[in-house]
Design an enzyme around this catalytic site. Structure first.
Site, PDB file in Angstrom:
ATOM      1  N   TYR A   1       0.813  -1.156   0.279  1.00 36.09           N
ATOM      2  CA  TYR A   1      -0.050   0.146  -0.026  1.00 36.09           C
ATOM      3  C   TYR A   1       0.814   1.397  -0.210  1.00 36.09           C
ATOM      4  CZ  TYR A   1       0.634   0.538   4.917  1.00 36.09           C
ATOM      5  OH  TYR A   1       1.344   0.301   6.201  1.00 36.09           O
TER       6      TYR A   1
ATOM      7  N   ASP B   1      -5.252  -4.170   3.701  1.00 38.19           N
ATOM      8  CA  ASP B   1      -4.213  -3.096   3.242  1.00 38.19           C
ATOM      9  C   ASP B   1      -3.924  -3.336   1.673  1.00 38.19           C
ATOM     10  OD1 ASP B   1      -3.701  -2.104   5.810  1.00 38.19           O
ATOM     11  OD2 ASP B   1      -2.053  -3.659   6.179  1.00 38.19           O
TER      12      ASP B   1
ATOM     13  N   HIS C   1      -9.748  -5.922   9.841  1.00 35.00           N
ATOM     14  CA  HIS C   1      -8.503  -5.501   9.242  1.00 35.00           C
ATOM     15  C   HIS C   1      -7.934  -6.645   8.414  1.00 35.00           C
ATOM     16  CE1 HIS C   1      -5.671  -2.343   8.480  1.00 35.00           C
ATOM     17  NE2 HIS C   1      -4.632  -3.065   8.976  1.00 35.00           N
ATOM     18  N   LYS C   2      -8.086  -7.706   8.891  1.00 40.75           N
ATOM     19  CA  LYS C   2      -7.003  -8.785   8.333  1.00 40.75           C
ATOM     20  C   LYS C   2      -7.913 -10.254   8.702  1.00 40.75           C
ATOM     21  CE  LYS C   2      -2.604  -6.821   8.145  1.00 40.75           C
ATOM     22  NZ  LYS C   2      -0.989  -7.304   8.431  1.00 40.75           N
TER      23      LYS C   2
ATOM     24  N   TYR D   1      -6.510 -11.163  12.166  1.00 40.80           N
ATOM     25  CA  TYR D   1      -6.995 -10.235  13.207  1.00 40.80           C
ATOM     26  C   TYR D   1      -8.509 -10.076  13.363  1.00 40.80           C
ATOM     27  CZ  TYR D   1      -2.122  -8.335  12.818  1.00 40.80           C
ATOM     28  OH  TYR D   1      -0.698  -7.900  12.678  1.00 40.80           O
TER      29      TYR D   1
ATOM     30  N   ASP E   1      -6.550   2.591  10.030  1.00 39.82           N
ATOM     31  CA  ASP E   1      -6.022   2.210   9.039  1.00 39.82           C
ATOM     32  C   ASP E   1      -6.816   1.812   7.999  1.00 39.82           C
ATOM     33  OD1 ASP E   1      -4.781   1.963  11.543  1.00 39.82           O
ATOM     34  OD2 ASP E   1      -2.813   1.283  10.503  1.00 39.82           O
TER      35      ASP E   1
ATOM     36  N   ARG F   1      -0.643   8.568  13.226  1.00 38.79           N
ATOM     37  CA  ARG F   1      -0.613   8.153  11.667  1.00 38.79           C
ATOM     38  C   ARG F   1      -2.123   7.414  11.405  1.00 38.79           C
ATOM     39  NH1 ARG F   1       4.217   5.905   9.896  1.00 38.79           N
ATOM     40  NH2 ARG F   1       3.635   3.783  10.091  1.00 38.79           N
TER      41      ARG F   1
ATOM     42  N   GLY G   1      -4.502   9.891  10.809  1.00 41.63           N
ATOM     43  CA  GLY G   1      -4.331  10.492   9.589  1.00 41.63           C
ATOM     44  C   GLY G   1      -4.847   9.769   8.469  1.00 41.63           C
ATOM     45  N   TRP G   2      -4.789   8.276   8.508  1.00 41.25           N
ATOM     46  CA  TRP G   2      -5.459   7.527   7.505  1.00 41.25           C
ATOM     47  C   TRP G   2      -6.812   7.837   7.646  1.00 41.25           C
ATOM     48  CZ3 TRP G   2      -1.758   5.943   4.520  1.00 41.25           C
ATOM     49  CH2 TRP G   2      -0.706   5.096   5.014  1.00 41.25           C
TER      50      TRP G   2
END
Length: 417
Positions: free
Chosen positions: A78, A128, A172-173, A176, A183, A257, A260-261
């Site tokens: 990514y 991702d 997320h994955k 996970y 993110d 961050r 931020g994402w």
């Protein structure tokens, strides 16, 4: 002797004319607003805009785009996509074919002729992996290569199979389970919205847009701290993770961050969400609340933001480049798009000037460096990442991480409009 001298003069004049012709031919590749062509073999001129100076620096550091993020072998990753998004916008602005070639070569390298994607494993359901699909959406529209369409359809099929929380939020994955991370909103939703905008119609498009907006609704419902307006890094619906609060399921800190994402995800999805979609009003309200919270934790002296946003006074915390670049991009784009009043520009400008003054250095060859980037941070895994304050401030710090240089390029472009 005169014969030799005359021939030397003829060769010199021929070479000079060829040079002039070549120079004119090169300029023809540019629009009228561009005075020069710069190649990555030259010293990077200081009179170019910051967006181009940083992109050219990245192209020198990483001659192949798959090398971005310091990869040793081709990797579907990514961070590459963020820098290439900047390259796309700069190419559209300048017409410099060198920028386009950098993007195009990445697609050629990473996508096999049968449409399979190097290093990508659908069965991992790692959100991702969707972000790099934005590069293929751009290249497919330009080149119409069948292999890009096949790869895009594979990435879109991941969305259909992505494991979800009980309310429909993307894990997320696969490794996970039951977890939504800030993110993931940037990794998945801009691609999902962009793909839908190009390929989906009618009821299919409406269903997809509703699904996209629901991801933001769930983040606001579960990850928002109502006291500060900031959002926690992640939420575990099952409350089983060591990092998760047993009552709320939340991770313990506000990571720069991650926030931020999330901001970038909102402003980029708004590029594709239809103007009349009812969720658009909600996203705009989330964006305003988000920016107000971010401004409250902006360092008053430098205009930057700390690695752990609300703990600037604590030992070991530092002003961090990737999150700062993302906040500046999000706010400045919001002002340019009229999502926020022009009064927010002063905060974006203060942040941008803070980056230039405190985090940017320029080498003698014109190479631009973005310093003090957090290399990586996450939760769980092996070795286990606890999400504690100590964890975030002790992760590796490096220069020229694409998760910082990419947003810096995008932020610069917003200021260069």
């Amino acid at each position: 002797m005169n014969f030799i001298q005359n021939h030397i003069k003829i060769y010199a004049i021929t070479a000079l004319c060829s040079g002039i012709f070549f120079s004119c031919a090169q300029k023809a590749l540019h629009n009228s607003g561009e005075a020069k062509t710069v190649t990555t073999t030259e010293k990077i001129p200081v009179d170019l805009p910051w967006s181009q100076r940083m992109l050219l620096s990245e192209m020198k550091r990483f001659p192949e785009a798959w090398m971005l993020d310091y990869n040793k072998t081709p990797k579907w990753s990514y961070p590459t996509a963020i820098v290439l998004e900047g390259a796309e916008r700069i190419f559209e602005k300048t017409g410099n074919q060198e920028y386009y070639q950098y993007i195009s070569t990445f697609g050629e390298t990473m996508i096999k002729e049968n449409g399979s994607i190097l290093s990508y494993d659908l069965s991992k359901y790692n959100i991702d992996m969707l972000n790099c699909g934005n590069v293929l959406l751009y290249l497919y529209q330009k080149e119409k290569k069948e292999k890009y369409l096949t790869a895009l359809q594979t990435l879109r099929s991941q969305i259909d199979g992505q494991p979800r929380t009980s309310e429909g939020g993307f894990w997320h994955k696969k490794i996970y389970p039951n977890q939504m991370w800030l993110d993931g909103l940037y990794m998945g939703e801009p691609f999902y919205a962009h793909y839908t905008n190009i390929f989906s119609k009618g009821a299919d498009a409406e269903k997809a847009y509703n699904d996209i907006v629901n991801q933001f609704d769930l983040i606001q419902k579960h990850l928002l701290d109502k006291k500060t307006g900031l959002l926690y890094h992640a939420w575990d619906e099952s409350r089983e993770q060591q990092w998760a609060d047993k009552k709320t399921g939340l991770s313990p800190n506000f990571w720069s961050r991650a926030m931020g994402w999330y901001g970038m995800a909102i402003v980029d999805v708004l590029d594709y969400l239809p103007q009349n979609h009812p969720g658009r009003v909600r996203l705009l309200s989330y964006l305003k609340s988000y920016c107000e919270a971010v401004i409250k934790v902006q360092d008053r002296e430098t205009g930057l933001w700390y690695q752990v946003l609300d703990k600037g006074d604590e030992k070991g915390n530092y002003l961090e480049a990737t999150g700062s670049s993302m906040f500046v991009y999000t706010m400045m784009k919001s002002v340019n798009k009229n999502y926020l009043p022009k009064s927010y520009k002063k905060f974006a400008k203060k942040g941008y000037e803070g980056i230039l003054k405190n985090l940017i250095t320029v080498d003698e060859n014109g190479m631009v460096n973005l310093n003090r980037c957090c290399a990586v941070a996450g939760l769980g895994g092996n070795p286990y990442r606890s999400g504690s304050y100590e964890y975030y401030i002790n992760e590796e710090i490096r220069s020229n991480d694409p998760k910082g240089t990419g947003p810096f390029i995008l932020a610069s472009l917003e200021f260069e409009k």
